[in-house]
Motif scaffolding. Structure first.
Motif, PDB file in Angstrom:
ATOM      1  N   UNK A  78       7.868  -1.348   4.617  1.00  0.00           N
ATOM      2  CA  UNK A  78       6.851  -0.438   4.061  1.00  0.00           C
ATOM      3  C   UNK A  78       6.545  -0.772   2.600  1.00  0.00           C
ATOM      4  N   UNK A  79       7.550  -1.225   1.858  1.00  0.00           N
ATOM      5  CA  UNK A  79       7.271  -1.659   0.476  1.00  0.00           C
ATOM      6  C   UNK A  79       6.318  -2.854   0.489  1.00  0.00           C
ATOM      7  N   UNK A  80       6.543  -3.795   1.433  1.00  0.00           N
ATOM      8  CA  UNK A  80       5.665  -4.971   1.520  1.00  0.00           C
ATOM      9  C   UNK A  80       4.219  -4.570   1.855  1.00  0.00           C
ATOM     10  N   UNK A  81       4.073  -3.608   2.766  1.00  0.00           N
ATOM     11  CA  UNK A  81       2.723  -3.155   3.120  1.00  0.00           C
ATOM     12  C   UNK A  81       2.052  -2.509   1.902  1.00  0.00           C
ATOM     13  N   UNK A  82       2.815  -1.690   1.176  1.00  0.00           N
ATOM     14  CA  UNK A  82       2.247  -1.038  -0.021  1.00  0.00           C
ATOM     15  C   UNK A  82       1.806  -2.099  -1.046  1.00  0.00           C
ATOM     16  N   UNK A  83       2.655  -3.124  -1.243  1.00  0.00           N
ATOM     17  CA  UNK A  83       2.291  -4.210  -2.175  1.00  0.00           C
ATOM     18  C   UNK A  83       1.012  -4.889  -1.733  1.00  0.00           C
ATOM     19  N   UNK A  84       0.902  -5.139  -0.420  1.00  0.00           N
ATOM     20  CA  UNK A  84      -0.279  -5.843   0.102  1.00  0.00           C
ATOM     21  C   UNK A  84      -1.541  -5.012  -0.132  1.00  0.00           C
ATOM     22  N   UNK A  85      -1.448  -3.709   0.089  1.00  0.00           N
ATOM     23  CA  UNK A  85      -2.601  -2.829  -0.147  1.00  0.00           C
ATOM     24  C   UNK A  85      -2.999  -2.905  -1.623  1.00  0.00           C
ATOM     25  N   UNK A  90      -6.393  -1.833  -3.319  1.00  0.00           N
ATOM     26  CA  UNK A  90      -6.237  -0.453  -2.843  1.00  0.00           C
ATOM     27  C   UNK A  90      -5.179   0.266  -3.653  1.00  0.00           C
ATOM     28  N   UNK A  91      -4.838   1.483  -3.208  1.00  0.00           N
ATOM     29  CA  UNK A  91      -3.890   2.295  -3.958  1.00  0.00           C
ATOM     30  C   UNK A  91      -2.887   2.881  -2.960  1.00  0.00           C
ATOM     31  N   UNK A  92      -1.684   2.290  -2.948  1.00  0.00           N
ATOM     32  CA  UNK A  92      -0.702   2.738  -1.962  1.00  0.00           C
ATOM     33  C   UNK A  92       0.659   2.917  -2.597  1.00  0.00           C
ATOM     34  N   UNK A  93       1.470   3.749  -1.971  1.00  0.00           N
ATOM     35  CA  UNK A  93       2.843   3.923  -2.408  1.00  0.00           C
ATOM     36  C   UNK A  93       3.713   4.069  -1.162  1.00  0.00           C
ATOM     37  N   UNK A  94       4.913   3.481  -1.194  1.00  0.00           N
ATOM     38  CA  UNK A  94       5.790   3.598  -0.023  1.00  0.00           C
ATOM     39  C   UNK A  94       6.849   4.666  -0.250  1.00  0.00           C
ATOM     40  N   UNK A  95       7.242   5.317   0.841  1.00  0.00           N
ATOM     41  CA  UNK A  95       8.281   6.354   0.785  1.00  0.00           C
ATOM     42  C   UNK A  95       9.337   6.067   1.842  1.00  0.00           C
ATOM     43  N   UNK A  96      10.593   6.348   1.540  1.00  0.00           N
ATOM     44  CA  UNK A  96      11.619   6.319   2.588  1.00  0.00           C
ATOM     45  C   UNK A  96      11.399   7.556   3.466  1.00  0.00           C
ATOM     46  N   UNK A  97      12.084   7.602   4.600  1.00  0.00           N
ATOM     47  CA  UNK A  97      11.988   8.787   5.445  1.00  0.00           C
ATOM     48  C   UNK A  97      12.412  10.035   4.685  1.00  0.00           C
ATOM     49  N   UNK A 125      -1.437  12.168  -1.252  1.00  0.00           N
ATOM     50  CA  UNK A 125      -2.758  12.080  -0.615  1.00  0.00           C
ATOM     51  C   UNK A 125      -3.827  12.694  -1.523  1.00  0.00           C
ATOM     52  N   UNK A 126      -3.437  13.790  -2.182  1.00  0.00           N
ATOM     53  CA  UNK A 126      -4.393  14.466  -3.081  1.00  0.00           C
ATOM     54  C   UNK A 126      -4.772  13.566  -4.254  1.00  0.00           C
ATOM     55  N   UNK A 127      -3.869  12.637  -4.579  1.00  0.00           N
ATOM     56  CA  UNK A 127      -4.176  11.684  -5.661  1.00  0.00           C
ATOM     57  C   UNK A 127      -4.777  10.387  -5.112  1.00  0.00           C
ATOM     58  N   UNK A 128      -5.254  10.439  -3.867  1.00  0.00           N
ATOM     59  CA  UNK A 128      -5.941   9.303  -3.231  1.00  0.00           C
ATOM     60  C   UNK A 128      -5.053   8.107  -2.913  1.00  0.00           C
ATOM     61  N   UNK A 129      -3.752   8.328  -2.821  1.00  0.00           N
ATOM     62  CA  UNK A 129      -2.889   7.233  -2.384  1.00  0.00           C
ATOM     63  C   UNK A 129      -2.960   7.081  -0.867  1.00  0.00           C
ATOM     64  N   UNK A 130      -2.832   5.844  -0.404  1.00  0.00           N
ATOM     65  CA  UNK A 130      -2.491   5.607   0.990  1.00  0.00           C
ATOM     66  C   UNK A 130      -0.970   5.715   1.016  1.00  0.00           C
ATOM     67  N   UNK A 131      -0.435   6.603   1.852  1.00  0.00           N
ATOM     68  CA  UNK A 131       1.011   6.845   1.831  1.00  0.00           C
ATOM     69  C   UNK A 131       1.671   6.054   2.965  1.00  0.00           C
ATOM     70  N   UNK A 132       2.596   5.179   2.584  1.00  0.00           N
ATOM     71  CA  UNK A 132       3.255   4.307   3.560  1.00  0.00           C
ATOM     72  C   UNK A 132       4.681   4.823   3.761  1.00  0.00           C
ATOM     73  N   UNK A 133       4.973   5.294   4.966  1.00  0.00           N
ATOM     74  CA  UNK A 133       6.287   5.894   5.228  1.00  0.00           C
ATOM     75  C   UNK A 133       7.137   4.923   6.051  1.00  0.00           C
ATOM     76  N   UNK A 134       8.375   4.718   5.632  1.00  0.00           N
ATOM     77  CA  UNK A 134       9.310   3.901   6.396  1.00  0.00           C
ATOM     78  C   UNK A 134       9.658   4.644   7.686  1.00  0.00           C
ATOM     79  N   UNK A 135       9.404   4.014   8.834  1.00  0.00           N
ATOM     80  CA  UNK A 135       9.657   4.658  10.121  1.00  0.00           C
ATOM     81  C   UNK A 135      11.135   4.722  10.461  1.00  0.00           C
ATOM     82  N   UNK A 136      11.461   5.431  11.592  1.00  0.00           N
ATOM     83  CA  UNK A 136      12.774   5.287  12.233  1.00  0.00           C
ATOM     84  C   UNK A 136      13.892   6.031  11.513  1.00  0.00           C
TER      85      UNK A 136
END
Ligand code: ASP
Ligand code: MG
Length: 414
Positions: A78-85, A90-97, A125-136
């Protein structure tokens, strides 16, 4: 403005190039005016690799440390996806579960979600981030990292969609959706447009697994509609819901196939209370997972009892039961590992007669011998010789009219 949850499986984030495509999709979804929450699996093979490493260091790693280890696969992806965005502007941030507010019980390696407090997701989301959550993964009330069982990112996505009251939930994977049969066996198998949760659950149990069953059960319980679709193509997939539009007219939704099955029969079991209990206690004691169980009606004071299980468990089952045959006074044990299971599944069966006769007649015409039969309200399953499976699948698929619309080339030729 809607909120969408998109889940990407391990193959969909399996390389830098694929992660970039996921990032492009996420940005496009946000540009279309939606709030976007992505749930990401570990890159393909990473979880298996971590499990292997753990077992190289410890014969029985502690479940707590196992969870701490396995959760890192999803965190990295999820960190890699956030970096790619972010690299694409784009504007993304990753979160652990845990940071996403997923709280579970403390049963490591198969934790259950107790609740989700998605406060931080809403703020981001209110700050327009794409929120990337680590699954599982989640966090127990004691603060330990927990995981939700293999394939658990599906559950993260469905549970988040429920907690966030998402307008849409899309499960991106490496297949186009759920098919009427395995396209490698039945070339004219078609993608199913809409499927009921119950059908998806029965098909998974019968060998057509596209999603974690726990996730589908959760979706059913909370009425979370979702779509299974390909991350490699831009085409609609399969919509899962409680009541598909054409529920009554579709009698059989799909044909599921399961190879690598074994069949064990204990012959001449005395017809008296307790025998089945003795047999299956021994099976359970050896931690063997049994699938179909069939016992014949007794007319002579004895009965035959058969069951199926995975081929890998065949030798252990034989070894476990051999001594019991004499003990319970049965005549003998026969076992074969060259069998497979074919199942027809459809909620339309509830209201249509003649499904069993059509299936059995078509198998008969194809010269396929049926060894065992079992049914549920929406499924008929047969055990047949493994070598007959492909022929039986094609005959059954045709008999129930499941072939998709012909491709232009074959239509022109016809
Ligand atoms: N990475 C985990 C697994 O391989 C969870 C998932 O992919 O959903 O089981
Ligand atoms: Mg998966």
């Amino acid at each position: 403005m809607g909120l969408i949850v998109q889940k990407y499986g391990g193959t969909s984030v399996g390389s830098a190039e694929r992660i970039q495509r996921v990032a492009e999709r996420l940005i496009a979804a946000q540009k279309s005016g939606q709030d976007v929450v992505a749930v990401i699996s570990a890159m393909a093979g990473v979880t298996d690799e971590l499990i292997k490493l753990a077992h190289e260091l410890s014969p029985q790693p502690s479940p707590r440390e196992m969870d701490a280890l396995l959760a890192t696969g999803e965190q990295g992806a999820s960190a890699l996806v956030a970096m790619a965005v972010n690299a694409l502007g784009g504007k993304a941030v990753s979160l652990t579960g845990a940071a996403a507010g997923i709280v579970t019980d403390g049963v490591h390696t198969k934790a259950k979600i107790s609740h989700i407090s998605p406060r931080q997701i809403h703020e981001l989301l209110a700050e327009d981030f794409i929120v990337i959550v680590a699954g599982f993964q989640g966090q127990s009330t004691q603060g330990a990292i927990t995981t939700l069982g293999r394939g658990g990112s599906d559950l993260t996505a469905i549970a988040l969609a429920a907690a966030l009251k998402a307008d849409d939930c899309q499960i991106f994977t490496d297949v186009d959706g759920v098919h009427t049969c395995d396209p490698r066996v039945v070339p004219d198998a078609s993608k199913i447009d809409e499927i009921a949760y119950d059908e998806l659950l029965e098909m998974a149990g019968a060998g057509s697994k596209v999603m974690q069953s726990r996730a589908v059960e959760f979706a059913k319980k909370f009425g979370v509609g979702f779509e299974v679709r390909s991350s490699l193509k831009d085409r609609p997939g399969t919509q899962a819901k409680a009541t598909p539009a054409n529920m009554e007219d579709v009698v059989v939704r799909g044909v599921s196939l399961e190879r690598n099955q074994a069949k064990v029969t204990i012959c001449g079991v005395p017809d008296r209370p307790g025998c089945a209990g003795v047999i299956f206690s021994a099976i359970a004691g050896a931690s063997l997972n049994v699938d179909m169980i069939v016992q014949n009606a007794s007319s002579t004071g004895t009965t035959d009892l058969s069951f199926t299980l995975h081929k890998d468990d065949f030798t252990l089952a034989e070894k476990t039961l051999m001594p019991l045959v004499a003990q319970i006074g049965a005549e003998g044990l026969s076992a074969t590992s060259n069998v497979a299971k074919l199942s027809v599944v459809g909620i339309g069966m509830r209201s249509h007669a003649g499904v069993a006769s059509r299936l059995f007649a078509c198998l008969g015409e194809a010269g396929v011998n049926i060894q065992l039969i079992s049914t549920s309200e929406i499924k008929i399953a047969v055990v047949i010789a493994e070598e007959d499976l492909e022929c039986a699948a094609r005959a059954t698929h045709a008999a129930f009219g499941l072939a998709g619309p012909r491709r232009p080339s074959s239509a022109a030729a016809g």
